[in-house]
Enzyme design. Structure first.
Site, PDB file in Angstrom:
ATOM      1  N   GLU A  11      -4.850  -7.077 -58.912  1.00  0.00           N
ATOM      2  CA  GLU A  11      -5.833  -8.043 -59.429  1.00  0.00           C
ATOM      3  C   GLU A  11      -5.154  -9.382 -59.670  1.00  0.00           C
ATOM      4  O   GLU A  11      -3.958  -9.432 -59.964  1.00  0.00           O
ATOM      5  CB  GLU A  11      -6.466  -7.591 -60.756  1.00  0.00           C
ATOM      6  CG  GLU A  11      -7.506  -6.526 -60.629  1.00  0.00           C
ATOM      7  CD  GLU A  11      -8.126  -6.127 -61.976  1.00  0.00           C
ATOM      8  OE1 GLU A  11      -8.297  -6.998 -62.853  1.00  0.00           O
ATOM      9  OE2 GLU A  11      -8.412  -4.930 -62.134  1.00  0.00           O
ATOM     10  N   GLU A  55      -4.748  -0.747 -66.034  1.00  0.00           N
ATOM     11  CA  GLU A  55      -4.401  -1.470 -67.258  1.00  0.00           C
ATOM     12  C   GLU A  55      -4.312  -0.581 -68.498  1.00  0.00           C
ATOM     13  O   GLU A  55      -4.979  -0.831 -69.504  1.00  0.00           O
ATOM     14  CB  GLU A  55      -5.384  -2.627 -67.499  1.00  0.00           C
ATOM     15  CG  GLU A  55      -5.283  -3.688 -66.424  1.00  0.00           C
ATOM     16  CD  GLU A  55      -5.955  -5.010 -66.786  1.00  0.00           C
ATOM     17  OE1 GLU A  55      -6.621  -5.098 -67.827  1.00  0.00           O
ATOM     18  OE2 GLU A  55      -5.802  -5.973 -66.009  1.00  0.00           O
TER      19      GLU A  55
END
Ligand code: BGP
Length: 472
Positions: A371, A165
């Protein structure tokens, strides 16, 4: 598009789940591990510290056995930079190497493919002291760390993820506890995007190094991708959604896959006098790197409306999924069509398919879901956890992957967050995501005993049927 017949999941689909080192391992200063930015940050009030977490460091054998019982084909975990290199550079910690050797070997014992994130929100504190990603040397620090990882684990690890991320480090680094701003910084946007630039170049160099050192390994980025809808069909809202899509999503993947900056983001940076300075060789470095796949985290979509006033006062983004906007570019908008989790994140399974379709259309690379998941207050009652809300969430998202496969997208696997309960980025361990419950709380460390949630048994059945039996 409606489909009359759904395509099956690929035979070797990576069914598994994810964790990250600083959120799951505990033992945060044990066996030679140095502190990371997470270990020295001020904790949000009322949340568990990172000394114990799920104590995966001491329970990994039990945990991997439980994952094997669920039938995992893959386990996505991260390596803590400071377990390997306590100071970020320099001396290697043999106990750190040993721990990850054991973890990897334990996975392989059960035919679970390790998918390793190299960097998940945990910059070594020693490197933070030297300016963190603000320092151009960070490119070299990361490349050196990558070399140590490839040399020690590359004989067994065939799937690598670079930076978890990166877009959230850039957009909400202060919430996650990763942002370091040098004293005297005048233009914060410029500073942040310079750090971001160093990360892009560091990632590119690590990808090239991986291909050189490990010709049979695959490597890719792992941003958090959430397609941005326009709040209405007003043309101004469409432009706002395009702006936010570029700022939130495409910047990162255009740089990783196409080796260049997204033009809308560049225009936004120009407006803010925030264009990053390119060092010698940066442009080439970006162009030389070619990921083998795209790893991406998906929780929900975003929605944007126009912001037509440069002076509009907007609060900063609240967290990974809650955007408030940027005056003159876009404004966050609460989508009235979506439900929310107990923690206020919107739930949008169809948006998952929308995001996959868009990703595949833009980049034509295989996609790995690294995720996805539901954070909730789970309750342990008589040794059981009835998390049917999580099963429903996962069911609805897996269904959308199958629809996206039928649309023609190439999907490598599904590794939801999280394999086991762990500490959330800023909302403690009470916000649980796991298939495996861990007996511990934010207030005090519990027995750390593991319990199989209802979702554990359901996911086991899903994996055994390769996604054909999703019933619950
Ligand atoms: C992602 C991060 C994870 C994780 C997850 C859930 O942004 O990669 O580290 O924690 O989101 O978020 P949270 O922990 O804030 O609920």
């Amino acid at each position: 598009m409606l489909h009359k017949k759904l395509k099956p999941f690929p035979k070797d689909f990576f069914w598994g789940a994810s964790t990250s080192a600083y959120q799951v391992e505990g033992a945060n200063l044990e066996d030679g591990k140095g502190p990371s930015c997470q270990d020295v940050k001020e904790l949000p009030p009322g949340t568990a510290d990172l000394k114990t977490c799920a104590d995966h460091y001491h329970h990994y054998k039990e945990d991997i056995a439980l994952m094997a019982e669920m039938g995992f084909k893959s386990y996505r975990f991260s390596i803590a930079w400071t377990r390997i290199l306590p100071n970020g550079t320099g001396e290697i910690n043999p106990q750190g190497i040993e721990f990850y050797n054991n973890l990897i070997n334990e996975c392989l014992k059960y035919n679970i493919t390790p998918i390793v994130t190299m960097f998940h929100f945990d910059m070594p504190d020693a490197l933070d002291q030297r300016g963190s990603w603000s320092n151009r040397d960070s490119i070299e620090w990361f490349e050196n760390y990558a070399k140590v990882l490839f040399a020690n684990f590359g004989d067994r690890v065939k799937y690598w993820l670079t930076i978890n991320e990166q877009n959230m480090l850039t957009l909400v680094g202060s919430v996650i506890g990763t942002l370091r701003v040098p004293e005297g910084t005048k233009n914060l946007t410029k500073e942040i995007y310079q750090q971001n630039h160093h990360q892009l170049v560091a990632q590119a160099k690590a990808m090239v190094l991986c291909h050189k050192m490990l010709p049979d390994a695959k490597i890719g980025p792992a941003p958090n991708i959430a397609f941005v809808y326009p709040a209405s069909c007003k043309p101004e809202d469409i432009l706002a959604a395009e702006n936010y899509n570029a700022i939130r999503n495409w910047l990162y993947l255009d740089a990783a896959v196409k080796g260049r900056y997204n033009n809308l983001v560049w225009a936004y940076l120009e407006e803010n006098d925030a264009c990053p300075v390119f060092g010698e060789g940066d442009e080439e470095a970006l162009q030389n790197a070619h990921p083998d796949f795209i790893g991406f985290n998906y929780y929900t979509t975003s929605t944007a409306e126009a912001s037509n006033d440069w002076n509009e006062e907007l609060e900063p983004n609240a967290d990974q999924q809650t955007a408030r906007g940027e005056a003159g570019f876009y404004k966050g908008f609460k989508n009235p069509n979506l439900m929310q989790t107990e923690f206020g994140w919107e739930i949008d399974p169809i948006g998952f398919r929308v995001t996959i379709r868009e990703l595949y259309d833009r980049y034509h690379l295989p996609l790995l879901v690294t995720e996805n998941g539901l954070g909730a207050y789970d309750k342990l009652e008589d040794g059981k956890i009835h998390d049917n809300y999580r099963i429903k969430y996962l069911y609805e998202h897996i269904k959308q992957i199958q629809l996206a496969i039928t649309d023609g997208a190439e999907m490598l696997g599904y590794n939801p967050w999280s394999a086991i309960d762990l500490v959330s980025t800023h909302e403690g361990i009470r916000k649980r995501y796991g298939f495996i419950y861990v007996d511990t709380t934010d207030e005090k460390v519990g027995s750390l005993e593991r319990y199989r949630k209802d979702s554990f048994f359901w996911y086991k059945k899903v994996i055994a049927s390769n996604g054909e039996d999703l019933s619950f």
